[in-house]
Design a protein around this motif. Structure first.
Motif, PDB file in Angstrom:
ATOM      1  N   SER A 186       0.847  -1.188   0.000  1.00  0.00           N
ATOM      2  CA  SER A 186       0.000   0.000   0.000  1.00  0.00           C
ATOM      3  C   SER A 186       0.884   1.239   0.000  1.00  0.00           C
ATOM      4  O   SER A 186       1.875   1.307   0.741  1.00  0.00           O
ATOM      5  N   ASN A 187       0.525   2.201  -0.828  1.00  0.00           N
ATOM      6  CA  ASN A 187       1.298   3.438  -0.876  1.00  0.00           C
ATOM      7  C   ASN A 187       1.214   4.220   0.421  1.00  0.00           C
ATOM      8  O   ASN A 187       2.139   4.961   0.782  1.00  0.00           O
ATOM      9  N   ARG A 188       0.120   4.053   1.138  1.00  0.00           N
ATOM     10  CA  ARG A 188      -0.093   4.830   2.367  1.00  0.00           C
ATOM     11  C   ARG A 188       0.322   4.066   3.623  1.00  0.00           C
ATOM     12  O   ARG A 188       0.799   4.665   4.592  1.00  0.00           O
ATOM     13  N   TYR A 189       0.129   2.740   3.627  1.00  0.00           N
ATOM     14  CA  TYR A 189       0.310   1.976   4.865  1.00  0.00           C
ATOM     15  C   TYR A 189       1.418   0.934   4.794  1.00  0.00           C
ATOM     16  O   TYR A 189       1.553   0.120   5.694  1.00  0.00           O
ATOM     17  N   GLY A 190       2.204   0.948   3.733  1.00  0.00           N
ATOM     18  CA  GLY A 190       3.350   0.051   3.662  1.00  0.00           C
ATOM     19  C   GLY A 190       3.008  -1.318   3.104  1.00  0.00           C
ATOM     20  O   GLY A 190       1.893  -1.573   2.645  1.00  0.00           O
ATOM     21  N   SER A 191       4.002  -2.201   3.141  1.00  0.00           N
ATOM     22  CA  SER A 191       3.864  -3.564   2.618  1.00  0.00           C
ATOM     23  C   SER A 191       3.731  -4.551   3.768  1.00  0.00           C
ATOM     24  O   SER A 191       4.455  -4.445   4.775  1.00  0.00           O
TER      25      SER A 191
END
Length: 248
Positions: A186-191
């Motif tokens: 996720s671009n906002r919440y990471g991998s």
């Protein structure tokens, strides 16, 4: 009926009368052959129909407003919210028939490979794990799988959950999950690894060990996983600080 309503009614009547006079003048101008008496009669009939319709609408609206004023608005809002929530849950669970069997097979694979350390009464295939449907929390779907156990779990459930989660992440990093992605970025919440064991419960009455798994495949699930990670990290940091203070 209060003073404001009376003023509104008087204003409507005056507007209706002025409108009737204007229509009469227009009819007489465009139809010279029509007598003023006929034009006034037609305008009077039109005004009567208009006033009757307006009166019915006004009375209906007035009493409907009275009824709604007596209704608890919070109860109506709660009812609408529950309907919206039910619709949302149905939309989110539409893929459960696809995701749940694959998560069950994946969990069985992980448990079977590490059962020398776990010591669970597993069968020969994934059918030993029962699919118990789904649960909804914080805009996320949690898939429930249970295993029949003859005795209570000796280990602490949270420690047991963390141990199995480590095995899950090892399996995802090495072999992946059949039919499902292994990582969600996720671009906002990471991998994050796509399979997360949210909790493990022991049902003593039914002698079942219940696993609640979350498949991380959207931003809501990634946000949920990030919040848990941040909370666990803060708790570990606080415990480490306390331990350091005791040493000093």
């Amino acid at each position: 009926m209060n003073k404001q309503h009376k003023q509104d009614i008087s204003f409507c009547l005056i507007c209706t009368l002025l409108g009737a006079i204007l229509v009469t003048l227009l009819v007489l101008r465009n139809s010279p052959s029509m007598t003023p008496t006929t034009a006034l009669s037609l305008c009077g009939v039109g005004c009567l129909v208009y006033l009757t319709s307006a009166s019915i609408i006004f009375v209906f609206s007035y009493y409907i407003g009275k009824i709604f004023a007596k209704i608890d608005k919070s109860a109506v809002e709660e009812y609408c919210w529950l309907i919206a929530l039910r619709i949302s849950d149905k939309r989110k669970s539409k893929n459960a028939d696809i995701v749940l069997p694959r998560l069950r097979y994946f969990l069985f694979t992980v448990l079977k490979k590490n059962n020398d350390f776990l010591g669970l009464p597993l069968g020969d295939d994934e059918l030993c794990l029962n699919m118990d449907g789904v649960a909804f929390r914080q805009n996320n779907v949690f898939y429930r799988v249970s295993l029949i156990i003859p005795e209570d779990l000796e280990q602490n459930t949270e420690t047991f959950r963390q141990l199995i989660q480590d095995y899950v992440e090892q399996e995802l990093s090495t072999y992946g999950c059949y039919g499902l992605r292994s990582v969600y970025a996720s671009n906002r919440y990471g991998s994050w690894w796509s399979v997360y064991i949210d909790q493990i419960e022991v049902d003593e009455k039914r002698h079942r060990l219940i696993f609640e798994l979350m498949y991380i495949g959207n931003n809501y699930a990634a946000l949920y996983r990030k919040r848990i990670f941040d909370r666990e990290h803060v708790v570990q940091t606080q415990e480490q600080d306390v331990y350091d203070d005791e040493i000093e």
